[in-house]
Design an enzyme around this catalytic site. Structure first.
Site, mmCIF file in Angstrom:
data_model
loop_
_atom_site.group_PDB
_atom_site.id
_atom_site.type_symbol
_atom_site.label_atom_id
_atom_site.label_comp_id
_atom_site.label_asym_id
_atom_site.label_seq_id
_atom_site.Cartn_x
_atom_site.Cartn_y
_atom_site.Cartn_z
ATOM 1 N N ILE A 61 0.816 -1.212 0.000
ATOM 2 C CA ILE A 61 0.000 0.000 0.000
ATOM 3 C C ILE A 61 0.852 1.265 0.000
ATOM 4 O O ILE A 61 0.343 2.356 -0.273
ATOM 5 C CB ILE A 61 -0.973 0.040 1.195
ATOM 6 N N SER A 86 0.245 -4.674 13.328
ATOM 7 C CA SER A 86 -0.695 -4.583 14.445
ATOM 8 C C SER A 86 -0.242 -5.184 15.772
ATOM 9 O O SER A 86 -0.978 -5.089 16.754
ATOM 10 C CB SER A 86 -2.025 -5.240 14.041
ATOM 11 N N THR A 138 -8.343 0.934 15.950
ATOM 12 C CA THR A 138 -8.293 0.180 17.194
ATOM 13 C C THR A 138 -8.647 1.052 18.389
ATOM 14 O O THR A 138 -8.494 2.277 18.345
ATOM 15 C CB THR A 138 -6.876 -0.395 17.404
ATOM 16 N N ASP A 139 -9.085 0.420 19.476
ATOM 17 C CA ASP A 139 -9.348 1.174 20.705
ATOM 18 C C ASP A 139 -8.061 1.587 21.409
ATOM 19 O O ASP A 139 -8.082 2.432 22.321
ATOM 20 C CB ASP A 139 -10.231 0.368 21.668
ATOM 21 N N GLU A 140 -6.927 1.032 20.993
ATOM 22 C CA GLU A 140 -5.669 1.355 21.667
ATOM 23 C C GLU A 140 -5.246 2.806 21.481
ATOM 24 O O GLU A 140 -4.408 3.310 22.231
ATOM 25 C CB GLU A 140 -4.559 0.407 21.199
ATOM 26 N N TYR A 163 2.793 1.191 18.177
ATOM 27 C CA TYR A 163 1.665 0.698 17.380
ATOM 28 C C TYR A 163 0.471 1.631 17.489
ATOM 29 O O TYR A 163 -0.076 2.090 16.479
ATOM 30 C CB TYR A 163 1.266 -0.707 17.815
ATOM 31 N N LYS A 167 -1.409 4.090 14.669
ATOM 32 C CA LYS A 167 -2.828 4.007 14.313
ATOM 33 C C LYS A 167 -3.540 5.329 14.596
ATOM 34 O O LYS A 167 -4.404 5.760 13.814
ATOM 35 C CB LYS A 167 -3.502 2.862 15.062
ATOM 36 N N ASN A 193 -10.038 -8.305 19.026
ATOM 37 C CA ASN A 193 -10.722 -9.351 18.269
ATOM 38 C C ASN A 193 -10.169 -10.731 18.621
ATOM 39 O O ASN A 193 -9.003 -10.884 18.989
ATOM 40 C CB ASN A 193 -10.526 -9.136 16.769
ATOM 41 N N PRO A 218 2.737 -18.418 28.262
ATOM 42 C CA PRO A 218 3.221 -17.155 28.827
ATOM 43 C C PRO A 218 2.101 -16.137 29.037
ATOM 44 O O PRO A 218 1.317 -15.861 28.137
ATOM 45 C CB PRO A 218 4.202 -16.668 27.760
ATOM 46 N N ASP A 294 6.479 -8.349 32.338
ATOM 47 C CA ASP A 294 5.426 -7.595 31.666
ATOM 48 C C ASP A 294 5.956 -6.850 30.443
ATOM 49 O O ASP A 294 7.140 -6.488 30.382
ATOM 50 C CB ASP A 294 4.793 -6.587 32.646
#
Length: 336
Positions: A61, A86, A138-140, A163, A167, A193, A218, A294
Site C-alpha cells: 500500500i 498490528s 483500534t481502541d488502543e 503501534y 494508528k 478481536n 506465557p 510484563d
C-alpha cells in the site's frame, strides 16, 4: 457490479470480512490487496478461491504507482482499509515498519482515492459521488482506562505504544481528508478481536498453541490486564454496516461488551481444553501457565462503549465470550 478494494485481506480480520461480505453482497466484486507479510496468509481465503467476484492482487500500500494503477484498472467504488502492522510487541522491537505501513500507507491510499474520485475539494467526479473510504482502527488509540469507564468516540486520544501511536496518526490523516477535501470517509475503532484465522502470535492463539504443544503458556505480568473481547465475525458485520450506512466523517466504536482479564482468558481456555482434548498425564492445562516479565508500557484496561453504532446503525454483538471462545477453540483444534 460495484468493485470494493479491501487492503490487508489475507490477514485475520480482513479475510473474515471478505468471506462475509461476498456472501452477503452479490452486487460487489472484491479486489484484495495484500503484501503477504508474515501476518498475511492466502490459506485464510480458501473459501473464496476461484470465486467469480474475488480477485487477489499482491502489492504494498506504500507503493503509490502500484496503488494508482489498481484504482485505474478496477475503478473502485469503495475502500475498506485493514492493512496494518498490528502487534504491539513487534512495534516495541521495530517501530519503523509501523510508521511506514500504518501512517504512510494510509496516506497513500487516501491520496490516491482522492485524486481518482474527486475533481476538487468537496467536488466528486461524475459517477463517484457515493464512493467511500472506510478505515479500520483500534481502541488502543485512546490509551489506558482505570477500573471504571468506557472509551467513547469523544474520548481524547492518548496512545502509549508505537503501534497505537501509528494508528492514531492514521486516524487523524483520515479525519483530515474529510475536513480538508470532503472525501467520504468513515472510521471504526474496535476492541480486541478473537476467532478463527487469527495469527499465532496473538494472546488467544498463543494460549491454545502452547497448551496443545505441552509448553509453558506465557502470561504477561500479573495477568490482570483487562480487554473487551469482540468475536471477529461480529466485528466484520459492524464494519459492513458502517461502510453501508454510517454517516460520512463519523467514527464508530465497535466493542463486544465482554471484558475479561488475561487470567480469566487463560483459565477459561484451559478448562475447555481439559474437557475437549485432555492431557495424556491427566493433569490440567492450567499447570502450564507461566507468568513472564510484563510488556513495556502495557496498558491496564480497554473497554468500549458501542452505544453509537448500536443506536444509529442497529448493530449488536451476537456472540458472548463463552460462545465465541468455544467456536474459536474448535477451529484451532482442527488446525493444530
Amino acid at each position: 457490479m460495484k468493485t470494493l478494494l479491501v487492503t490487508g485481506g489475507a490477514g485475520f480480520i480482513g479475510s473474515n470480512f471478505i468471506v462475509h461480505f461476498l456472501e452477503k453482497h452479490a452486487e460487489y466484486k472484491i479486489v484484495n490487496l495484500d503484501a503477504l507479510t508474515y501476518a498475511g496468509d492466502l490459506s485464510n481465503l480458501t473459501e473464496v478461491e476461484g470465486h467469480a467476484r474475488y480477485v487477489f492482487e499482491k502489492g504494498d500500500i506504500c507503493d503509490r504507482a502500484f496503488v494508482e494503477n489498481l484504482f485505474s484498472k478496477y475503478q473502485f467504488n469503495g475502500v475498506v482499509h485493514f492493512a496494518a502492522e498490528s502487534h504491539v510487541d513487534n512495534s516495541i522491537e521495530g517501530p519503523e515498519a509501523f510508521i511506514r505501513t500504518n501512517v504512510f500507507g494510509t496516506f497513500t491510499l487516501l491520496d490516491v482515492a482522492r485524486k481518482a474520485w474527486m475533481e476538487a475539494p468537496f467536488k466528486f467526479k461524475a459517477g463517484f459521488e457515493k464512493n467511500r473510504f472506510l478505515h479500520v482502527s483500534t481502541d488502543e488509540v485512546y490509551g489506558s482506562l482505570g477500573e471504571v469507564g468506557l472509551f467513547s468516540e469523544s474520548t481524547a486520544y492518548a496512545p502509549n505504544s508505537p503501534y497505537s501511536a501509528s494508528k492514531a496518526s492514521s486516524d487523524f490523516m483520515v479525519r483530515s481528508y474529510f475536513h480538508t477535501y470532503g472525501l467520504n470517509v468513515v472510521t471504526t475503532n474496535c476492541s480486541n478481536n478473537y476467532g478463527p484465522k487469527q495469527h499465532k502470535e496473538k494472546l488467544i492463539p498463543t494460549i491454545i498453541r502452547k497448551a496443545l504443544a505441552e509448553q509453558p503458556i506465557p502470561i504477561y505480568g500479573d495477568g490482570k490486564n483487562v480487554r473487551d473481547w469482540l468475536y471477529v465475525l461480529d466485528h466484520c458485520k459492524g464494519i459492513a454496516l458502517a461502510f453501508e450506512k454510517g454517516r460520512a466523517g463519523e467514527t464508530y466504536n465497535i466493542g463486544g461488551r465482554n471484558e475479561r482479564n488475561n487470567n480469566q482468558i487463560v483459565d477459561r481456555i484451559c478448562s475447555l481444553l481439559d474437557k475437549s482434548r485432555p492431557r495424556k498425564n491427566g493433569s490440567s492445562y492450567k499447570e502450564l501457565i507461566n507468568f513472564v516479565k510484563d510488556r513495556a508500557g502495557h496498558d491496564k484496561r480497554y473497554a468500549i462503549d458501542a452505544s453509537k453504532i448500536e443506536t444509529e446503525l442497529g448493530w449488536r454483538a451476537e456472540e458472548v465470550f463463552d460462545t465465541g471462545i468455544e467456536k474459536t477453540i474448535n477451529w484451532y483444534l482442527l488446525k493444530y
